[in-house]
Design an enzyme around this catalytic site. Sequence first.
Site, short mmCIF file in Angstrom:
data_model
loop_
_atom_site.label_atom_id
_atom_site.label_comp_id
_atom_site.label_asym_id
_atom_site.label_seq_id
_atom_site.Cartn_x
_atom_site.Cartn_y
_atom_site.Cartn_z
N GLY A 41 -11.07 -3.36 3.67
CA GLY A 41 -9.73 -3.52 3.11
C GLY A 41 -8.65 -2.77 3.85
N THR A 42 -7.58 -2.51 3.12
CA THR A 42 -6.44 -1.76 3.68
C THR A 42 -6.92 -0.39 4.12
OG1 THR A 42 -4.99 -2.86 2.08
CG2 THR A 42 -4.15 -0.84 3.10
N SER A 146 -3.19 -4.37 -2.19
CA SER A 146 -1.72 -4.28 -2.16
C SER A 146 -1.19 -4.60 -0.78
CB SER A 146 -1.29 -2.88 -2.57
OG SER A 146 -1.83 -1.93 -1.66
N GLY A 186 5.15 7.94 4.88
CA GLY A 186 6.22 8.40 5.77
C GLY A 186 5.91 9.77 6.34
N HIS A 447 -17.80 34.41 0.22
CA HIS A 447 -16.76 35.10 0.98
C HIS A 447 -17.10 35.04 2.47
CE1 HIS A 447 -13.73 38.05 2.02
NE2 HIS A 447 -14.65 38.65 2.76
P1 FAD Z 1 -7.46 -3.14 -0.46
O1 FAD Z 1 -8.04 -2.03 0.29
O2 FAD Z 1 -6.04 -3.53 -0.18
O3 FAD Z 1 -8.42 -4.38 -0.22
C1 FAD Z 1 -8.10 -5.65 -0.65
C2 FAD Z 1 -8.76 -6.65 0.27
O4 FAD Z 1 -8.61 -7.93 -0.32
C3 FAD Z 1 -8.11 -6.74 1.65
O5 FAD Z 1 -9.09 -6.53 2.64
C4 FAD Z 1 -7.56 -8.16 1.72
O6 FAD Z 1 -7.74 -8.74 3.01
C5 FAD Z 1 -8.41 -8.89 0.70
N1 FAD Z 1 -7.77 -10.05 0.08
C6 FAD Z 1 -6.58 -10.08 -0.57
N2 FAD Z 1 -6.37 -11.32 -1.08
C7 FAD Z 1 -7.44 -12.07 -0.74
C8 FAD Z 1 -7.83 -13.40 -0.98
N3 FAD Z 1 -7.07 -14.21 -1.72
N4 FAD Z 1 -8.99 -13.84 -0.45
C9 FAD Z 1 -9.79 -13.02 0.28
N5 FAD Z 1 -9.48 -11.73 0.52
C10 FAD Z 1 -8.33 -11.27 0.00
N6 FAD Z 1 -5.67 5.98 -0.24
C11 FAD Z 1 -6.39 7.10 -0.36
O7 FAD Z 1 -7.04 7.31 -1.40
N7 FAD Z 1 -6.44 8.03 0.63
C12 FAD Z 1 -5.75 7.86 1.78
O8 FAD Z 1 -5.83 8.72 2.66
C13 FAD Z 1 -4.97 6.70 1.94
N8 FAD Z 1 -4.27 6.49 3.08
C14 FAD Z 1 -3.56 5.34 3.21
C15 FAD Z 1 -2.84 5.16 4.38
C16 FAD Z 1 -2.09 4.01 4.55
C17 FAD Z 1 -1.31 3.82 5.82
C18 FAD Z 1 -2.09 3.01 3.53
C19 FAD Z 1 -1.31 1.73 3.73
C20 FAD Z 1 -2.80 3.18 2.38
C21 FAD Z 1 -3.54 4.36 2.20
N9 FAD Z 1 -4.25 4.60 1.04
C22 FAD Z 1 -4.96 5.75 0.89
C23 FAD Z 1 -4.28 3.63 -0.06
C24 FAD Z 1 -5.58 2.83 0.00
O9 FAD Z 1 -5.67 2.20 1.25
C25 FAD Z 1 -5.60 1.80 -1.11
O10 FAD Z 1 -5.37 2.44 -2.35
C26 FAD Z 1 -6.96 1.11 -1.17
O11 FAD Z 1 -7.25 0.48 0.05
C27 FAD Z 1 -6.98 0.09 -2.29
O12 FAD Z 1 -8.22 -0.52 -2.33
P2 FAD Z 1 -8.42 -1.98 -2.94
O13 FAD Z 1 -9.85 -2.31 -2.75
O14 FAD Z 1 -7.84 -2.02 -4.29
O15 FAD Z 1 -7.52 -2.93 -2.03
P1 NAI Z 2 5.43 6.30 -1.82
O1 NAI Z 2 5.63 5.72 -3.15
O2 NAI Z 2 4.48 7.44 -1.64
O3 NAI Z 2 6.83 6.83 -1.24
C1 NAI Z 2 7.91 5.98 -1.05
C2 NAI Z 2 9.15 6.82 -0.92
O4 NAI Z 2 10.20 5.97 -0.52
C3 NAI Z 2 9.58 7.49 -2.22
O5 NAI Z 2 9.87 8.83 -1.97
C4 NAI Z 2 10.82 6.69 -2.63
O6 NAI Z 2 11.75 7.46 -3.36
C5 NAI Z 2 11.36 6.28 -1.28
N1 NAI Z 2 12.18 5.06 -1.29
C6 NAI Z 2 11.97 3.93 -2.00
N2 NAI Z 2 12.91 3.01 -1.70
C7 NAI Z 2 13.72 3.58 -0.75
C8 NAI Z 2 14.85 3.14 -0.02
N3 NAI Z 2 15.33 1.90 -0.17
N4 NAI Z 2 15.43 3.98 0.86
C9 NAI Z 2 14.92 5.24 1.04
N5 NAI Z 2 13.85 5.71 0.38
C10 NAI Z 2 13.25 4.89 -0.49
O7 NAI Z 2 5.06 5.08 -0.87
P2 NAI Z 2 4.36 5.00 0.55
O8 NAI Z 2 4.53 6.27 1.30
O9 NAI Z 2 4.83 3.74 1.15
O10 NAI Z 2 2.83 4.86 0.17
C11 NAI Z 2 2.39 3.77 -0.65
C12 NAI Z 2 1.17 4.14 -1.41
O11 NAI Z 2 0.04 4.17 -0.54
C13 NAI Z 2 1.21 5.53 -2.01
O12 NAI Z 2 1.88 5.52 -3.25
C14 NAI Z 2 -0.22 5.86 -2.17
O13 NAI Z 2 -0.68 5.34 -3.38
C15 NAI Z 2 -0.89 5.13 -1.02
N6 NAI Z 2 -1.19 6.08 0.06
C16 NAI Z 2 -2.01 7.13 -0.21
C17 NAI Z 2 -2.28 8.06 0.76
C18 NAI Z 2 -3.15 9.20 0.44
O14 NAI Z 2 -3.78 9.22 -0.60
N7 NAI Z 2 -3.24 10.20 1.31
C19 NAI Z 2 -1.74 7.95 2.11
C20 NAI Z 2 -0.89 6.80 2.27
C21 NAI Z 2 -0.65 5.92 1.28
#
Ligand code: FAD
Ligand code: NAI
Length: 468
Positions: A41-42, A146, A186, A447
């Site tokens: 996934g993502t 998502s 970000g 420790h």
């Molecule tokens: P997803 O991982 O989005 O998987 C959904 C899958 O469904 C995808 O592979 C997609 O291709 C597939 N799909 C969708 N629609 C269809 C369809 N109709 N048919 C077939 N396949 C389909 N979370 C953390 O906990 N720790 C982190 O460090 C973290 N870092 C992140 C960094 C970034 C840059 C981003 C964008 C996200 C990050 N997240 C992190 C968030 C995390 O990636 C998501 O919360 C997590 O992947 C969600 O899992 P999911 O299985 O719900 O969905």
């Molecule tokens: P986010 O919700 O963490 O942050 C988005 C930020 O953008 C907020 O501070 C918001 O106030 C601001 N914002 C919204 N609209 C705006 C605008 N028009 N102009 C300027 N600022 C604006 O979202 P982000 O960073 O995109 O991450 C999405 C999700 O992915 C997170 O909520 C998290 O669930 C997941 N994620 C988790 C990670 C982890 O667990 N380490 C790492 C990366 C993503």
Amino acid sequence: MSFDFDVVFIGGGPGGYVGAIKSAKIGLKTACIDKRKTLGGTCLNVGCIPTKALLEITHKHYAVQDMLKSGLAKGNFEINFDEMMKKKEKIVSTLSSGIDGLFTKNKVKKFTGFAKIVAKNTIEIKDEDGSLQTITAKNIVIATGSQVTTIPSVPIDEEVIVSSTGALSLKKVPASMIVIGAGVIGLALGSVYARLGTKVDVIEFLDRTTPAMDLELSKEFERIMISQGINFKFNTKVLGAKKVKSGKAEVEIEGVKDSKKETLTADIVLCAIGRKPYIENLGIETLAIKTTDRGFIAIDKHFKTNVEGVYAIGDVIPGLMLAHKSEEEGVAVAEIIAGKYGHVNYDCIPSVIYTHPEVASVGKTEEELKSQGIEYKVGKFKFIANSRAKAVADDEGFVKILACKKTDKILGAHIIGRAAGDIIHEICVAMEFGGSAEDVARTCHAHPTLNEAIKEACMAVDKAQIHS
Ligand code: FAD
Ligand code: NAI
């Protein structure tokens, strides 16, 4: 009626693939469909894992630069950007093929193609050549995850104006980057490039970073990010962005309070303003599966949608968008479908930002406790007084423990510091067991470890800390 499968997971991310493995382990005939060839996934393809790979390599780069500056190391040192990106790709592909292996081992049938619910218990899968195949399932779990939230006036081309996906695969180190949104993505990806020398400016609509975080933690995080060279423009909204002739991008911004307009230019613009559920073309209208007003799939406490035999988990349902939360839900839904007891404790899900230092939280923030009228005690301990943090010369940050004023039960923990995302788990376990600050304070900690700062913060809840 007989079905091809007992359960089919649509989506092979942390929710879907983990749920599928659990279902198969319980003995259900299971399939998992993903439109991507690579499972995970993502999270695995364009999220958690590639981000951590880049954070780790750039952190090492930053650490060596630091050693050179302080005289602990001598000579020349330069990062090989192309190799860094290749290494990240290799990590992703190795882990993804690992999931394929787990599917084979556990007899989960994998389908690659886009899934659409076309009738009750029926899914149509379209592969990349356009050929169609139909399968039936007694239970369907929607785990489609998502996608990035966009701003219409900021058109993403994934080259100059990018989402996190494009930012993970830039061709070279940009001289300048404008990040829209001071949230988790970000700041993590902003850190990656700032460490490589990019001038990073973050535009945030609100007056602070990471709005859901405990305010004290968020302020310390902001201070440290600024000290690492990241610039912030708070209370600022983005009116639009466009690619210009020079190949760079222009971003038009406006002060929220004074309406002052300004145009900024950068090599790369990263739009990171949040993520939204992905349900496009999934066919939820066919069965009239209900969604919330924000477009998430609506479910009850057992992940059931309004349609019998259709469940949903992960980013596509309301709640935190975190990989481990999706995984927990995958396991729970598999157990529920198998007639067992499946449950997720949403009060005890840690959140971690993997910058350096890391930021980790679990449970309530101080602001939440105040607004809910819950009486609490605070215990704090700074890493500057922790011998391990001192010994490794990495002593920024603190541990903050929030405990119930009457019972001493731990209600929340907020940590900024080296390895915060690892050490917070002792508090998660304590909270799962309904533990008190004194329980942790009286537990012997090795420790010298960073966890001793947690012990001291728990002692500090009753002003009984030793080292401060
Ligand atoms: P997803 O991982 O989005 O998987 C959904 C899958 O469904 C995808 O592979 C997609 O291709 C597939 N799909 C969708 N629609 C269809 C369809 N109709 N048919 C077939 N396949 C389909 N979370 C953390 O906990 N720790 C982190 O460090 C973290 N870092 C992140 C960094 C970034 C840059 C981003 C964008 C996200 C990050 N997240 C992190 C968030 C995390 O990636 C998501 O919360 C997590 O992947 C969600 O899992 P999911 O299985 O719900 O969905
Ligand atoms: P986010 O919700 O963490 O942050 C988005 C930020 O953008 C907020 O501070 C918001 O106030 C601001 N914002 C919204 N609209 C705006 C605008 N028009 N102009 C300027 N600022 C604006 O979202 P982000 O960073 O995109 O991450 C999405 C999700 O992915 C997170 O909520 C998290 O669930 C997941 N994620 C988790 C990670 C982890 O667990 N380490 C790492 C990366 C993503």
